[in-house]
Design a protein around this motif. Sequence first.
Motif, mmCIF file in Angstrom:
data_model
loop_
_atom_site.group_PDB
_atom_site.id
_atom_site.type_symbol
_atom_site.label_atom_id
_atom_site.label_comp_id
_atom_site.label_asym_id
_atom_site.label_seq_id
_atom_site.Cartn_x
_atom_site.Cartn_y
_atom_site.Cartn_z
ATOM 1 N N PHE A 69 0.839 -1.203 0.000
ATOM 2 C CA PHE A 69 0.000 0.000 0.000
ATOM 3 C C PHE A 69 0.877 1.258 0.000
ATOM 4 C CE2 PHE A 69 -2.013 3.407 2.387
ATOM 5 C CZ PHE A 69 -3.347 3.363 2.030
ATOM 6 N N HIS A 70 0.647 2.124 -0.971
ATOM 7 C CA HIS A 70 1.382 3.392 -1.025
ATOM 8 C C HIS A 70 0.642 4.356 -1.946
ATOM 9 C CE1 HIS A 70 2.761 1.554 -4.766
ATOM 10 N NE2 HIS A 70 3.095 2.756 -5.169
ATOM 11 N N TYR A 71 1.172 5.546 -2.114
ATOM 12 C CA TYR A 71 0.559 6.520 -3.019
ATOM 13 C C TYR A 71 1.653 7.369 -3.646
ATOM 14 C CZ TYR A 71 0.089 7.824 1.919
ATOM 15 O OH TYR A 71 0.281 7.945 3.260
ATOM 16 N N ASP A 72 1.318 7.968 -4.793
ATOM 17 C CA ASP A 72 2.295 8.704 -5.589
ATOM 18 C C ASP A 72 1.733 10.092 -5.934
ATOM 19 O OD1 ASP A 72 4.068 6.376 -5.870
ATOM 20 O OD2 ASP A 72 2.464 5.572 -7.114
ATOM 21 N N PRO A 73 2.640 11.044 -6.218
ATOM 22 C CA PRO A 73 2.157 12.418 -6.435
ATOM 23 C C PRO A 73 1.690 12.727 -7.855
ATOM 24 C CG PRO A 73 4.557 12.382 -6.408
ATOM 25 C CD PRO A 73 4.105 10.979 -6.142
ATOM 26 N N PRO A 86 -4.346 5.988 -3.039
ATOM 27 C CA PRO A 86 -3.559 4.860 -2.533
ATOM 28 C C PRO A 86 -3.777 3.616 -3.385
ATOM 29 C CG PRO A 86 -4.769 5.937 -0.752
ATOM 30 C CD PRO A 86 -5.304 6.489 -2.038
ATOM 31 N N HIS A 87 -2.747 2.773 -3.461
ATOM 32 C CA HIS A 87 -2.875 1.538 -4.236
ATOM 33 C C HIS A 87 -1.874 0.501 -3.742
ATOM 34 C CE1 HIS A 87 -0.215 4.354 -6.429
ATOM 35 N NE2 HIS A 87 0.511 3.297 -6.752
ATOM 36 N N TRP A 88 -2.151 -0.754 -4.035
ATOM 37 C CA TRP A 88 -1.181 -1.835 -3.890
ATOM 38 C C TRP A 88 -1.263 -2.679 -5.146
ATOM 39 C CZ3 TRP A 88 -3.481 -6.475 -4.391
ATOM 40 C CH2 TRP A 88 -4.748 -6.686 -3.854
HETATM 41 FE FE FE2 Z 1 2.660 3.445 -7.176
#
Ligand code: FE2
Length: 303
Positions: free
Chosen positions: A154-158, A226-228
């Motif tokens: 799980f994380h997120y990007d700008p 957010p995504h994984w």
């Molecule tokens: Fe990503």
Amino acid sequence: MNKILDVRACKSSPVDIQADLFRQNVDLRPYELKHSLQSHPLLEIHNLVALAKRLPPIQREYVFAKQEFGTHETGDHYQHATSMDEMSTEEMILNIEAQNRVIVLRNVETDPTYGTLVNDVLDQLQDQIEAVTGPISGRESFIFVSPPRAYTPFHYDPEQNFFLQVRGRKDFAVYDVADRDVMPEVAIENFLTLNRRTPCAPEFFDRYRLFELSPGEGVYVPTTAPHWVRTLDEVSVSISINFRTPSSIRRDRVYRFNRLLRKTGIQPQSVSPRADNARDWLKSEFFATPSRLKQCFKSLLGR
Ligand SMILES: [Fe+2]
């Protein structure tokens, strides 16, 4: 240039963003894409090996991938290539099936050959995108080579992200960008200002929407959604085409502004989904002009 490698030779764009769906969903929701880059020679393993040889170590990233499903990203999951590595990035790509890591070739647009590919794809989409968003900037592209059964936490990007599956199948889970249980306002501020990621609380982890991607399919991922990601029983190759829009830049500035407000003890209002109400415009404008911002905060702080 070889015509096979020149996407401008194609009559239609290799990525179909479905302009109506893009208009309805940009900044707000993920949606499915179609593309034809799975047959592009530059995305075949032997050409990715050659690219890895050309890219500097800082642009060759390893994400440790055989992790327990449901974990969250930490800095420990990442490592950059170094000259001390036992195995070169090229060897890892050639033996990806046996690796315990996803190989990320970062900012491939800096390579002249891949830069042409990325720019050609975006040049062909630019009119459709900009008719909705206004001028785009910050073109970037990452290529992911993954072993079977690899889980990217799980994380997120700008960035705005067209994520495209080229080889193998991949589960791509995306959360509602506006779900403040999954990602509170403070978490977004910490991410955009300090690059600090906050895990999702376990009770909200199941709130994702799953996209089961095969080659030729993709997903639009809104900024900071957010995504994984999880590969299935085969080697996977994916490419992300990233860019910034005026709304994503505005949102970034508003969250930075809100963080400063919070530091002064003021509880900021939530940011609107496209950061496009009057309050968010105003905050964004202040942050766009640093001297006015400084003046504003000096008066807020009574100094
Ligand atoms: Fe990503």
